[in-house]
Design an enzyme around this catalytic site. Structure first.
Site, PDB file in Angstrom:
ATOM      1  N   SER A  65       0.890  -1.405   0.007  1.00 45.94           N
ATOM      2  CA  SER A  65      -0.060  -0.049  -0.014  1.00 45.94           C
ATOM      3  C   SER A  65       0.614   1.261   0.130  1.00 45.94           C
ATOM      4  O   SER A  65       0.331   2.366  -0.268  1.00 45.94           O
ATOM      5  CB  SER A  65      -0.994   0.031   1.199  1.00 45.94           C
ATOM      6  OG  SER A  65      -2.099  -0.726   0.828  1.00 45.94           O
ATOM      7  N   LYS A  68       0.297   3.320  -3.021  1.00 49.39           N
ATOM      8  CA  LYS A  68      -0.826   4.233  -2.864  1.00 49.39           C
ATOM      9  C   LYS A  68      -0.455   5.932  -2.965  1.00 49.39           C
ATOM     10  O   LYS A  68      -1.113   6.644  -3.778  1.00 49.39           O
ATOM     11  CB  LYS A  68      -1.728   4.014  -2.222  1.00 49.39           C
ATOM     12  CG  LYS A  68      -2.512   2.794  -2.210  1.00 49.39           C
ATOM     13  CD  LYS A  68      -3.432   2.262  -1.172  1.00 49.39           C
ATOM     14  CE  LYS A  68      -3.914   0.934  -1.425  1.00 49.39           C
ATOM     15  NZ  LYS A  68      -4.437   0.227  -0.273  1.00 49.39           N
ATOM     16  N   TYR A 190      -3.716  -1.852 -10.436  1.00 49.06           N
ATOM     17  CA  TYR A 190      -3.574  -1.971  -8.863  1.00 49.06           C
ATOM     18  C   TYR A 190      -2.688  -2.975  -8.424  1.00 49.06           C
ATOM     19  O   TYR A 190      -1.953  -2.930  -7.583  1.00 49.06           O
ATOM     20  CB  TYR A 190      -5.005  -1.869  -8.362  1.00 49.06           C
ATOM     21  CG  TYR A 190      -4.993  -1.861  -6.907  1.00 49.06           C
ATOM     22  CD1 TYR A 190      -4.656  -0.834  -6.083  1.00 49.06           C
ATOM     23  CD2 TYR A 190      -5.214  -3.204  -6.347  1.00 49.06           C
ATOM     24  CE1 TYR A 190      -4.648  -1.001  -4.669  1.00 49.06           C
ATOM     25  CE2 TYR A 190      -5.169  -3.327  -4.750  1.00 49.06           C
ATOM     26  CZ  TYR A 190      -4.952  -2.291  -4.002  1.00 49.06           C
ATOM     27  OH  TYR A 190      -4.979  -2.296  -2.624  1.00 49.06           O
ATOM     28  N   TYR A 242      -3.934   2.984   7.698  1.00 47.92           N
ATOM     29  CA  TYR A 242      -5.142   2.290   7.824  1.00 47.92           C
ATOM     30  C   TYR A 242      -5.985   2.818   9.038  1.00 47.92           C
ATOM     31  O   TYR A 242      -5.860   4.015   9.079  1.00 47.92           O
ATOM     32  CB  TYR A 242      -4.665   0.634   8.000  1.00 47.92           C
ATOM     33  CG  TYR A 242      -3.980   0.204   6.985  1.00 47.92           C
ATOM     34  CD1 TYR A 242      -4.362  -0.178   5.364  1.00 47.92           C
ATOM     35  CD2 TYR A 242      -2.698  -0.317   7.375  1.00 47.92           C
ATOM     36  CE1 TYR A 242      -3.382  -0.534   4.823  1.00 47.92           C
ATOM     37  CE2 TYR A 242      -1.788  -0.882   6.379  1.00 47.92           C
ATOM     38  CZ  TYR A 242      -2.359  -1.096   4.888  1.00 47.92           C
ATOM     39  OH  TYR A 242      -1.380  -1.717   4.394  1.00 47.92           O
ATOM     40  N   VAL A 260       1.427  -3.713   3.892  1.00 47.61           N
ATOM     41  CA  VAL A 260       1.187  -5.088   4.594  1.00 47.61           C
ATOM     42  C   VAL A 260       2.553  -5.746   4.221  1.00 47.61           C
ATOM     43  O   VAL A 260       2.846  -6.820   5.091  1.00 47.61           O
ATOM     44  CB  VAL A 260      -0.207  -5.846   4.222  1.00 47.61           C
ATOM     45  CG1 VAL A 260      -1.371  -5.271   4.767  1.00 47.61           C
ATOM     46  CG2 VAL A 260      -0.198  -6.162   2.740  1.00 47.61           C
TER      47      VAL A 260
HETATM   48  N1  GLU Z   1      -2.429  -6.022  -1.946  1.00 51.35           N
HETATM   49  C1  GLU Z   1      -3.232  -6.094  -0.677  1.00 51.35           C
HETATM   50  C2  GLU Z   1      -4.531  -5.581  -1.143  1.00 51.35           C
HETATM   51  O1  GLU Z   1      -4.752  -4.822  -1.973  1.00 51.35           O
HETATM   52  C3  GLU Z   1      -2.874  -5.136   0.326  1.00 51.35           C
HETATM   53  C4  GLU Z   1      -2.271  -3.831   0.461  1.00 51.35           C
HETATM   54  C5  GLU Z   1      -1.900  -3.052   1.576  1.00 51.35           C
HETATM   55  O2  GLU Z   1      -3.019  -2.790   2.285  1.00 51.35           O
HETATM   56  O3  GLU Z   1      -0.767  -3.061   1.728  1.00 51.35           O
HETATM   57  O4  GLU Z   1      -5.734  -6.274  -0.474  1.00 51.35           O
END
Ligand code: GLU
Length: 306
Positions: A65, A68, A190, A242, A260
């Protein structure tokens, strides 16, 4: 106050490495599950471009993530405030992959850092460039000054095979008209971005423009203007970890983004960027030793954004 960063990072390495034993390595795909929870790396780069590191700082890991921030930056610099027609900028208060809020809010994700928001950003990337996957990778390579940064195809394939909730989010948003391309094309972008691998040295370096009012201090290139740089960091502070963003702001006091894979990168504007990696996660999906190290960093140096 002048700080010996190399000594400090080494000290944090020894003091906080063992916190990993209280966490668990992500296990939703085999490629992440088999990563040893023993890895631990810290890298810090100053706004003058001086890099300090400790531990496993040369080992690439799945940034997940954290990507992002890069995809959002790429789209934000292209389309600017139009982004806010399709994505909000409030913390979600729910899990990163929640569907419930989207129903209430008619397919408009709360912010760009929950999965739904990043999926809309991936859809926007398909609109603003022909080959978003190679554009995103070369954008990150240029921010990090390192062309070895790559996608891990095994992680891409596993994300695709197990990403049922992400497919659900994308289809659901498409039913509200907030996804313009096919769900397959959007999620291909993505899942690739989640599967980028970087070291903490490369991550610290690639976030450095945020510590320099939007300009890459090494080559002088403007990535975002100062106002947009402020806005991006506000989003990181309020939504970058998060459903633990409030507690992270409370404990550490830096805009940051986690993934993650166990990485976290934070910034102190006009000073430095700090990247940490320890794969074992707490129950909210953030690196347990990573947060502990960053908290001690701001405590010991009495330096945060506050
Ligand atoms: N690749 C996973 C997802 O999109 C986790 C991404 C993350 O939260 O680091 O569900």
């Amino acid at each position: 106050m002048s700080v010996n960063y190399k000594e400090l990072l080494d000290q944090l390495y020894y003091e906080t490495k063992d916190f990993a034993k209280y966490g668990k390595v992500a296990n939703y795909i085999p490629a992440l599950e088999r990563i040893s929870g023993d890895y631990f790396a810290l890298s810090l780069i100053t706004d003058k471009g001086v890099l300090y590191s400790s531990g496993d700082h040369s080992i690439p890991f799945s940034i997940q993530s954290i990507s992002k921030v890069f995809s959002f930056t790429m789209v934000f610099r292209k389309i600017g405030t139009e982004i806010w027609d399709r994505i909000g900028r409030e913390p979600s208060g729910t899990a990163f992959n929640s569907l419930i809020q989207l129903e209430h809010e008619k397919g408009i994700p709360r912010n760009p850092f929950i999965n739904a928001g990043a999926i809309v950003v991936a859809d926007m990337m398909l609109s603003v460039c022909n080959d978003p996957k190679s554009r995103l990778l070369s954008f990150i390579q240029s921010l990090a000054g390192d062309e070895t940064i790559h996608y891990n195809p095994e992680v891409v394939a596993s994300e695709k095979a197990t990403g049922h909730r992400n497919y659900a989010l994308a289809h659901f948003m498409k039913s509200f008209g907030n996804i313009h391309h096919t769900v397959e094309d959007v999620l291909d972008v993505y899942f690739h971005q989640c599967a980028i691998e970087m070291t903490t040295d490369q991550l610290a370096r690639s976030f450095l423009f945020l510590a320099n009012e939007g300009k890459n201090p090494i080559n002088g290139e403007e990535i975002l203007n100062p106002s947009r740089t402020k806005r991006l960091q506000a989003l990181m502070l309020t939504s970058g970890l998060y459903d633990e963003s409030g507690d992270f702001a409370f404990r550490v006091g830096m805009p940051a983004k986690s993934g993650v894979g166990g990485g976290i990168v934070g910034v102190i504007p006009r000073q430095l960027s700090l990247a940490v990696w320890s794969p074992a996660l707490n129950e909210r999906g953030n690196s347990i030793a990573g947060i502990e190290a960053m908290e001690r960093f701001t405590t010991y140096t009495a330096n945060s954004i506050f």
